[in-house]
Design an enzyme around this catalytic site. Structure first.
Site, PDB file in Angstrom:
ATOM      1  N   SER A  10      39.894  30.782  44.275  1.00  0.00           N
ATOM      2  CA  SER A  10      39.372  31.823  44.513  1.00  0.00           C
ATOM      3  C   SER A  10      37.931  31.930  44.503  1.00  0.00           C
ATOM      4  O   SER A  10      37.265  31.111  44.310  1.00  0.00           O
ATOM      5  CB  SER A  10      39.821  32.716  43.005  1.00  0.00           C
TER       6      SER A  10
ATOM      7  N   TYR B  72      40.449  31.541  33.184  1.00  0.00           N
ATOM      8  CA  TYR B  72      41.295  31.801  34.447  1.00  0.00           C
ATOM      9  C   TYR B  72      40.333  30.947  35.497  1.00  0.00           C
ATOM     10  O   TYR B  72      40.874  30.199  36.427  1.00  0.00           O
ATOM     11  CB  TYR B  72      41.540  33.129  34.878  1.00  0.00           C
TER      12      TYR B  72
ATOM     13  N   LYS C 247      40.843  27.466  38.186  1.00  0.00           N
ATOM     14  CA  LYS C 247      40.721  27.097  39.750  1.00  0.00           C
ATOM     15  C   LYS C 247      39.698  26.098  39.868  1.00  0.00           C
ATOM     16  O   LYS C 247      39.942  25.338  40.832  1.00  0.00           O
ATOM     17  CB  LYS C 247      40.442  28.712  40.027  1.00  0.00           C
TER      18      LYS C 247
HETATM   19  C1  UD1 Z   1      39.392  39.589  39.388  1.00  0.00           C
HETATM   20  C2  UD1 Z   1      38.773  38.134  39.015  1.00  0.00           C
HETATM   21  C3  UD1 Z   1      39.029  37.342  40.089  1.00  0.00           C
HETATM   22  C4  UD1 Z   1      40.573  36.971  40.351  1.00  0.00           C
HETATM   23  C5  UD1 Z   1      40.799  38.122  40.851  1.00  0.00           C
HETATM   24  C6  UD1 Z   1      42.513  38.213  40.951  1.00  0.00           C
HETATM   25  C7  UD1 Z   1      37.002  38.872  37.688  1.00  0.00           C
HETATM   26  C8  UD1 Z   1      35.313  38.912  37.437  1.00  0.00           C
HETATM   27  N1  UD1 Z   1      37.221  38.267  38.694  1.00  0.00           N
HETATM   28  O1  UD1 Z   1      38.583  40.004  40.616  1.00  0.00           O
HETATM   29  O2  UD1 Z   1      38.345  35.666  39.517  1.00  0.00           O
HETATM   30  O3  UD1 Z   1      40.610  36.023  41.208  1.00  0.00           O
HETATM   31  O4  UD1 Z   1      40.648  39.344  39.705  1.00  0.00           O
HETATM   32  O5  UD1 Z   1      43.064  38.751  39.897  1.00  0.00           O
HETATM   33  O6  UD1 Z   1      37.691  39.601  36.746  1.00  0.00           O
HETATM   34  N2  UD1 Z   1      37.218  47.782  39.093  1.00  0.00           N
HETATM   35  C9  UD1 Z   1      37.016  49.239  38.558  1.00  0.00           C
HETATM   36  N3  UD1 Z   1      37.910  49.640  37.793  1.00  0.00           N
HETATM   37  C10 UD1 Z   1      39.439  49.122  37.481  1.00  0.00           C
HETATM   38  C11 UD1 Z   1      39.318  47.974  37.987  1.00  0.00           C
HETATM   39  C12 UD1 Z   1      38.548  47.272  38.976  1.00  0.00           C
HETATM   40  O7  UD1 Z   1      35.890  49.709  38.568  1.00  0.00           O
HETATM   41  O8  UD1 Z   1      40.147  49.463  37.070  1.00  0.00           O
HETATM   42  C13 UD1 Z   1      36.110  47.189  39.723  1.00  0.00           C
HETATM   43  C14 UD1 Z   1      35.448  45.983  39.276  1.00  0.00           C
HETATM   44  O9  UD1 Z   1      34.560  46.249  38.494  1.00  0.00           O
HETATM   45  C15 UD1 Z   1      35.216  45.172  40.535  1.00  0.00           C
HETATM   46  C16 UD1 Z   1      36.155  45.519  41.578  1.00  0.00           C
HETATM   47  O10 UD1 Z   1      36.909  46.943  41.196  1.00  0.00           O
HETATM   48  O11 UD1 Z   1      33.892  45.461  40.785  1.00  0.00           O
HETATM   49  C17 UD1 Z   1      37.177  44.772  41.975  1.00  0.00           C
HETATM   50  O12 UD1 Z   1      38.065  44.472  40.712  1.00  0.00           O
HETATM   51  P1  UD1 Z   1      39.424  43.585  40.520  1.00  0.00           P
HETATM   52  O13 UD1 Z   1      40.399  44.243  41.544  1.00  0.00           O
HETATM   53  O14 UD1 Z   1      39.906  43.364  39.143  1.00  0.00           O
HETATM   54  O15 UD1 Z   1      38.896  42.215  41.176  1.00  0.00           O
HETATM   55  P2  UD1 Z   1      37.772  41.040  40.658  1.00  0.00           P
HETATM   56  O16 UD1 Z   1      37.278  41.433  39.392  1.00  0.00           O
HETATM   57  O17 UD1 Z   1      36.755  41.231  41.928  1.00  0.00           O
END
Ligand code: UD1
Length: 344
Positions: free
Chosen positions: A126, A151, A155
């Site tokens: 990742s 987590y 990795k």
């Molecule tokens: C997360 C993990 C990453 C992992 C991946 C797979 C973290 C910091 N990173 O990626 O290590 O490999 O999931 O499961 O947690 N967001 C919202 N509202 C929501 C959900 C997400 O605003 O309800 C935003 C988050 O703040 C982020 C973006 O959407 O900026 C993507 O979030 P997400 O899909 O959870 O992925 P990552 O956080 O990038």
């Protein structure tokens, strides 16, 4: 054609990869304990490819069962190892569960490889290993940052375990794939992301909010140092991601790897903010996604997107799907799920 073991093959990225493997003629054996997936995925795969993959309900942590499985399916040419726990928040609550699941699974596979004469393994890593990179877009030689969660740490440790182990035998090959943010679903809408319970990741939350299963999407922060204040990620179509695994397997089987362990970023090279994702999703699908801005989520990275040049040039792989098409496919999948729920 060669036989490939896909651990976690009933999961989100795994199932899309099984489809792409079958499409080019590989025989697939799935090992999955269905802890975060559903057996119905096999029917979805069969509808798309016409082939129901062999399936074993086994936890990769169970060494004895894995050993028996390898005895049953002789002559496996390569392993693609997806099976892992992946919820960042849960890993903070239950670190030992994550270390046990993610590390022991990999160690078991690496121990069983020589016993069953398997030399090749593709590993799901990742972009989390980069933390907040100092330079964007991030290349594979960017420094690995201290993990922000158990987590993320699994990795990093898994990558190290692979490097240490692969070096011990000149026949071994491994390709480590560092995923950016996979989203979307197969164009047939027969398979897609099926999160258990309340989704942690952005896209399933967006689609579930659009369809009315959730009242509102929480956008985690709009005070980041980005053009619109929300976090930036590199969202990649899951089918593009899946195709890279097929290329990685072919590269190992055709002895085209340049070193015993190769590591590639799998991303589009394009950063998109959370608000841009919502806006584009609404526009291409003609639906509303009610949202509100809330506090930042602990552990979130401000911005990260890939430099995919190395994968483009060396693997001859490029993410080709547009973000519009990707977001359309995510919505088509959610609509299909709703149809199925109605029919039940
Ligand atoms: C997360 C993990 C990453 C992992 C991946 C797979 C973290 C910091 N990173 O990626 O290590 O490999 O999931 O499961 O947690 N967001 C919202 N509202 C929501 C959900 C997400 O605003 O309800 C935003 C988050 O703040 C982020 C973006 O959407 O900026 C993507 O979030 P997400 O899909 O959870 O992925 P990552 O956080 O990038």
């Amino acid at each position: 054609m060669a036989k490939i073991l896909v651990t976690g093959g009933a999961g989100y990225i795994g199932s899309h990869t099984v489809v792409e493997l079958q499409k080019v003629g590989f025989e697939v054996v799935i090992v999955d304990n269905l802890s975060n997936s559903n057996i119905e995925v096999l029917s979805g795969i069969e509808k798309i490819t016409g082939i129901r993959p062999a399936f074993e309900n086994i936890d990769c942590v169970d060494y004895v069962s894995m050993d028996r499985m390898f005895d049953k399916y002789q002559n496996i040419s390569a392993i693609i190892h997806f099976a892992a726990s992946k919820a960042v928040g849960e890993s903070v609550e239950k670190p030992l569960l994550y270390y046990r699941n993610n590390l022991v699974s990999l160690i078991n596979l690496l121990q069983l490889m020589p016993i069953h004469k398997i030399n090749n393994i593709v590993f799901s890593s990742s972009c989390t290993v980069y933390g907040q990179p100092d330079i964007l877009p991030v290349t594979e030689d960017a420094p690995i940052k201290t993990a922000l969660s158990p987590y993320g740490n699994t990795k990093q440790i898994c990558e190290e375990i692979i490097c240490d182990t692969i070096h011990t035998n000149p026949c071994y090959k491994s390709i480590i794939l560092r995923y950016f943010n996979p989203i979307g679903a197969h164009p047939s809408a027969e398979i897609g992301e099926l999160p258990n319970g309340v989704p942690n990741n952005l896209l399933p939350f967006v689609t579930q909010t659009a369809i009315g299963l959730r009242k509102q999407l929480n956008v985690f922060g709009n005070d980041y140092d980005t053009p619109d204040g929300s976090c930036i990620r590199d969202y990649i179509h899951v089918v593009d991601l899946a195709k890279a695994h097929v290329i990685a397997v072919q590269r190992m089987l055709n002895q085209r790897t340049k070193s015993d362990v190769e590591t590639f970023n799998l991303g589009t090279g394009r950063g998109l903010s959370v608000l841009e994702v919502i806006e584009t999703f609404e526009k291409v699908n003609g639906v509303k996604v009610p949202y509100r801005i809330v506090d930042r989520r602990e552990g979130d990275i401000e911005k990260v997107w890939a430099d995919p040049t190395y994968a483009n040039e060396v693997l001859g792989w490029t993410a080709v799907e547009t973000v519009e098409e990707t977001l359309r496919s995510a919505w088509a999948w959610e609509l299909n799920l709703a149809e199925r729920a109605k029919a039940e």
